[in-house]
Design a protein around this motif. Structure first.
Motif, PDB file in Angstrom:
ATOM      1  N   MET A 203       0.827  -1.208   0.000  1.00 13.11           N
ATOM      2  CA  MET A 203       0.000   0.000   0.000  1.00 13.11           C
ATOM      3  C   MET A 203       0.859   1.254   0.000  1.00 13.11           C
ATOM      4  O   MET A 203       0.659   2.177  -0.800  1.00 13.11           O
ATOM      5  CB  MET A 203      -0.936   0.012   1.210  1.00 13.11           C
ATOM      6  CG  MET A 203      -2.011   1.102   1.152  1.00 13.11           C
ATOM      7  SD  MET A 203      -1.449   2.791   1.515  1.00 13.11           S
ATOM      8  CE  MET A 203      -1.273   2.687   3.293  1.00 13.11           C
ATOM      9  N   GLU A 204       1.845   1.297   0.885  1.00 15.86           N
ATOM     10  CA  GLU A 204       2.680   2.489   0.994  1.00 15.86           C
ATOM     11  C   GLU A 204       3.515   2.714  -0.268  1.00 15.86           C
ATOM     12  O   GLU A 204       3.625   3.839  -0.755  1.00 15.86           O
ATOM     13  CB  GLU A 204       3.596   2.369   2.208  1.00 15.86           C
ATOM     14  CG  GLU A 204       2.873   2.436   3.543  1.00 15.86           C
ATOM     15  CD  GLU A 204       2.589   3.864   3.981  1.00 15.86           C
ATOM     16  OE1 GLU A 204       2.880   4.805   3.219  1.00 15.86           O
ATOM     17  OE2 GLU A 204       2.081   4.039   5.098  1.00 15.86           O
ATOM     18  N   LEU A 205       4.111   1.656  -0.794  1.00 14.11           N
ATOM     19  CA  LEU A 205       4.979   1.833  -1.954  1.00 14.11           C
ATOM     20  C   LEU A 205       4.175   2.157  -3.208  1.00 14.11           C
ATOM     21  O   LEU A 205       4.547   3.047  -3.983  1.00 14.11           O
ATOM     22  CB  LEU A 205       5.844   0.588  -2.158  1.00 14.11           C
ATOM     23  CG  LEU A 205       6.750   0.195  -0.980  1.00 14.11           C
ATOM     24  CD1 LEU A 205       7.752  -0.871  -1.420  1.00 14.11           C
ATOM     25  CD2 LEU A 205       7.473   1.386  -0.374  1.00 14.11           C
ATOM     26  N   GLU A 206       3.061   1.459  -3.412  1.00 11.03           N
ATOM     27  CA  GLU A 206       2.233   1.759  -4.576  1.00 11.03           C
ATOM     28  C   GLU A 206       1.661   3.175  -4.515  1.00 11.03           C
ATOM     29  O   GLU A 206       1.501   3.826  -5.548  1.00 11.03           O
ATOM     30  CB  GLU A 206       1.084   0.752  -4.694  1.00 11.03           C
ATOM     31  CG  GLU A 206       1.513  -0.612  -5.175  1.00 11.03           C
ATOM     32  CD  GLU A 206       0.365  -1.600  -5.265  1.00 11.03           C
ATOM     33  OE1 GLU A 206       0.593  -2.709  -5.773  1.00 11.03           O
ATOM     34  OE2 GLU A 206      -0.767  -1.264  -4.833  1.00 11.03           O
ATOM     35  N   SER A 207       1.370   3.656  -3.313  1.00 12.74           N
ATOM     36  CA  SER A 207       0.760   4.977  -3.186  1.00 12.74           C
ATOM     37  C   SER A 207       1.749   6.105  -3.447  1.00 12.74           C
ATOM     38  O   SER A 207       1.350   7.270  -3.543  1.00 12.74           O
ATOM     39  CB  SER A 207       0.125   5.146  -1.798  1.00 12.74           C
ATOM     40  OG  SER A 207       1.110   5.077  -0.779  1.00 12.74           O
ATOM     41  N   GLN A 208       3.036   5.797  -3.568  1.00 17.27           N
ATOM     42  CA  GLN A 208       4.036   6.791  -3.955  1.00 17.27           C
ATOM     43  C   GLN A 208       4.667   6.477  -5.314  1.00 17.27           C
ATOM     44  O   GLN A 208       5.405   7.290  -5.872  1.00 17.27           O
ATOM     45  CB  GLN A 208       5.144   6.848  -2.901  1.00 17.27           C
ATOM     46  CG  GLN A 208       4.655   7.225  -1.515  1.00 17.27           C
ATOM     47  CD  GLN A 208       5.786   7.258  -0.514  1.00 17.27           C
ATOM     48  OE1 GLN A 208       6.591   8.176  -0.509  1.00 17.27           O
ATOM     49  NE2 GLN A 208       5.869   6.257   0.339  1.00 17.27           N
ATOM     50  N   GLU A 209       4.371   5.300  -5.834  1.00 15.52           N
ATOM     51  CA  GLU A 209       5.055   4.783  -7.024  1.00 15.52           C
ATOM     52  C   GLU A 209       4.864   5.661  -8.252  1.00 15.52           C
ATOM     53  O   GLU A 209       5.811   5.889  -9.027  1.00 15.52           O
ATOM     54  CB  GLU A 209       4.552   3.367  -7.314  1.00 15.52           C
ATOM     55  CG  GLU A 209       5.131   2.736  -8.541  1.00 15.52           C
ATOM     56  CD  GLU A 209       4.592   1.328  -8.769  1.00 15.52           C
ATOM     57  OE1 GLU A 209       4.707   0.858  -9.905  1.00 15.52           O
ATOM     58  OE2 GLU A 209       4.043   0.718  -7.820  1.00 15.52           O
ATOM     59  N   ILE A 210       3.659   6.189  -8.467  1.00 16.56           N
ATOM     60  CA  ILE A 210       3.412   6.980  -9.664  1.00 16.56           C
ATOM     61  C   ILE A 210       4.286   8.230  -9.668  1.00 16.56           C
ATOM     62  O   ILE A 210       4.896   8.579 -10.679  1.00 16.56           O
ATOM     63  CB  ILE A 210       1.921   7.335  -9.778  1.00 16.56           C
ATOM     64  CG1 ILE A 210       1.113   6.074 -10.105  1.00 16.56           C
ATOM     65  CG2 ILE A 210       1.697   8.404 -10.844  1.00 16.56           C
ATOM     66  CD1 ILE A 210      -0.391   6.290 -10.134  1.00 16.56           C
ATOM     67  N   GLY A 211       4.358   8.919  -8.532  1.00 18.17           N
ATOM     68  CA  GLY A 211       5.212  10.090  -8.448  1.00 18.17           C
ATOM     69  C   GLY A 211       6.661   9.763  -8.724  1.00 18.17           C
ATOM     70  O   GLY A 211       7.357  10.494  -9.438  1.00 18.17           O
ATOM     71  N   VAL A 212       7.122   8.640  -8.187  1.00 11.76           N
ATOM     72  CA  VAL A 212       8.509   8.224  -8.412  1.00 11.76           C
ATOM     73  C   VAL A 212       8.750   7.935  -9.890  1.00 11.76           C
ATOM     74  O   VAL A 212       9.742   8.392 -10.474  1.00 11.76           O
ATOM     75  CB  VAL A 212       8.841   6.986  -7.551  1.00 11.76           C
ATOM     76  CG1 VAL A 212      10.154   6.350  -7.985  1.00 11.76           C
ATOM     77  CG2 VAL A 212       8.892   7.364  -6.075  1.00 11.76           C
TER      78      VAL A 212
END
Length: 259
Positions: A72-81
């Motif tokens: 959840m945490e990684l996917e929720s920042q993945e697009i920005g990265v």
């Protein structure tokens, strides 16, 4: 040992990502911050189903999980990265995952991280995650102690990525991001929980949660939000809604059918 013999539900897959996950040194920091790990856990994604996670690390304070290496945490920042480019300004250091991964992107020239809590900055001085990345990425990273709501950069920012909140949603988030953006004037913005806020506002304004409705919502939010450039952004947004909205629509909204 089978999954049934281990007590784990059958049919779960392990979470995998091609993005970098640092190795964290576990322990206690100042002001109640702690890093803890679980060898094997079960976690939902942000837009994907529940999966098994190996060696998940979490940043805790007074019993609250502020960040983790969960899907959840990684996917929720993945697009920005994945869309990071030029000078990236991240508000909120957390576990440093987004900052380090942005620095690893070839299109990124600088990563500035604004963090208010000196205890988090001290924790990262001890962790020294930059030692785990190549010198070219390490040279891009710059940590600044400051307040996300008042910080004004001394050079242009191409992407603003705020992630300073404990809950995944709060009613004032869009206005808070607008306040930061007014000071920073970034060329693009991607904020934590963005998909849920697009969905909440879009539904309240009568839009469908498809490509056209998402585009119309972003225009009305009056923020230079990125995200739709990712393949199947609408599908990912609807997946996040199914996983995490839990009825928290804006007042007067009717929960839409999601397929």
């Amino acid at each position: 040992m089978t999954m049934q013999e281990s007590g784990l539900p059958p049919g779960l897959e392990f979470y995998e990502t091609d993005l970098f996950i640092p190795t964290y040194r576990l322990g206690d920091g100042d002001n109640g911050w702690r890093l803890r790990a679980a060898a094997l856990s079960i976690s939902p994604g942000y837009w994907t189903p529940t999966r098994l996670v190996r060696d998940m690390v979490a940043l805790l304070r007074h019993g609250d999980t502020w960040m983790s290496t969960s899907p959840m945490e990684l996917e929720s920042q993945e697009i920005g990265v994945r869309l990071a480019h030029g000078h990236v300004l991240i508000c909120g250091m957390g576990m440093g995952w987004a900052a380090v991964n942005c620095a690893l992107r070839p299109d990124v020239t600088r990563v500035t991280v604004v963090e208010l809590d000196p205890a988090i900055l001290a924790l990262h001085r001890e962790l020294d995650l930059t030692a785990q990345v190549p010198p070219s990425a390490r040279a891009k990273l710059h940590l600044v102690q400051g307040d996300a709501y008042s910080f004004v950069p001394d050079q242009p920012v191409d992407l603003l990525m705020p992630d300073i909140w404990l809950p995944l949603m709060n009613d004032g988030r869009v206005e808070e991001v607008r306040h930061m953006q007014a000071n920073i004037q970034a060329g693009a913005v991607y904020f934590w929980g963005q998909e849920l806020e697009i969905a909440r506002h879009g539904v309240a304004w009568g839009y469908d949660l498809d490509d056209a409705g998402i585009a119309a919502t972003i225009r009305r939010l009056d923020l230079p939000l990125i995200g739709p450039a990712i393949d199947d952004y609408a599908g990912k947004l609807r997946g996040a809604v199914r996983q995490h909205m839990r009825g928290r629509w804006l007042p007067g909204s009717v929960s839409p059918p999601l397929v």
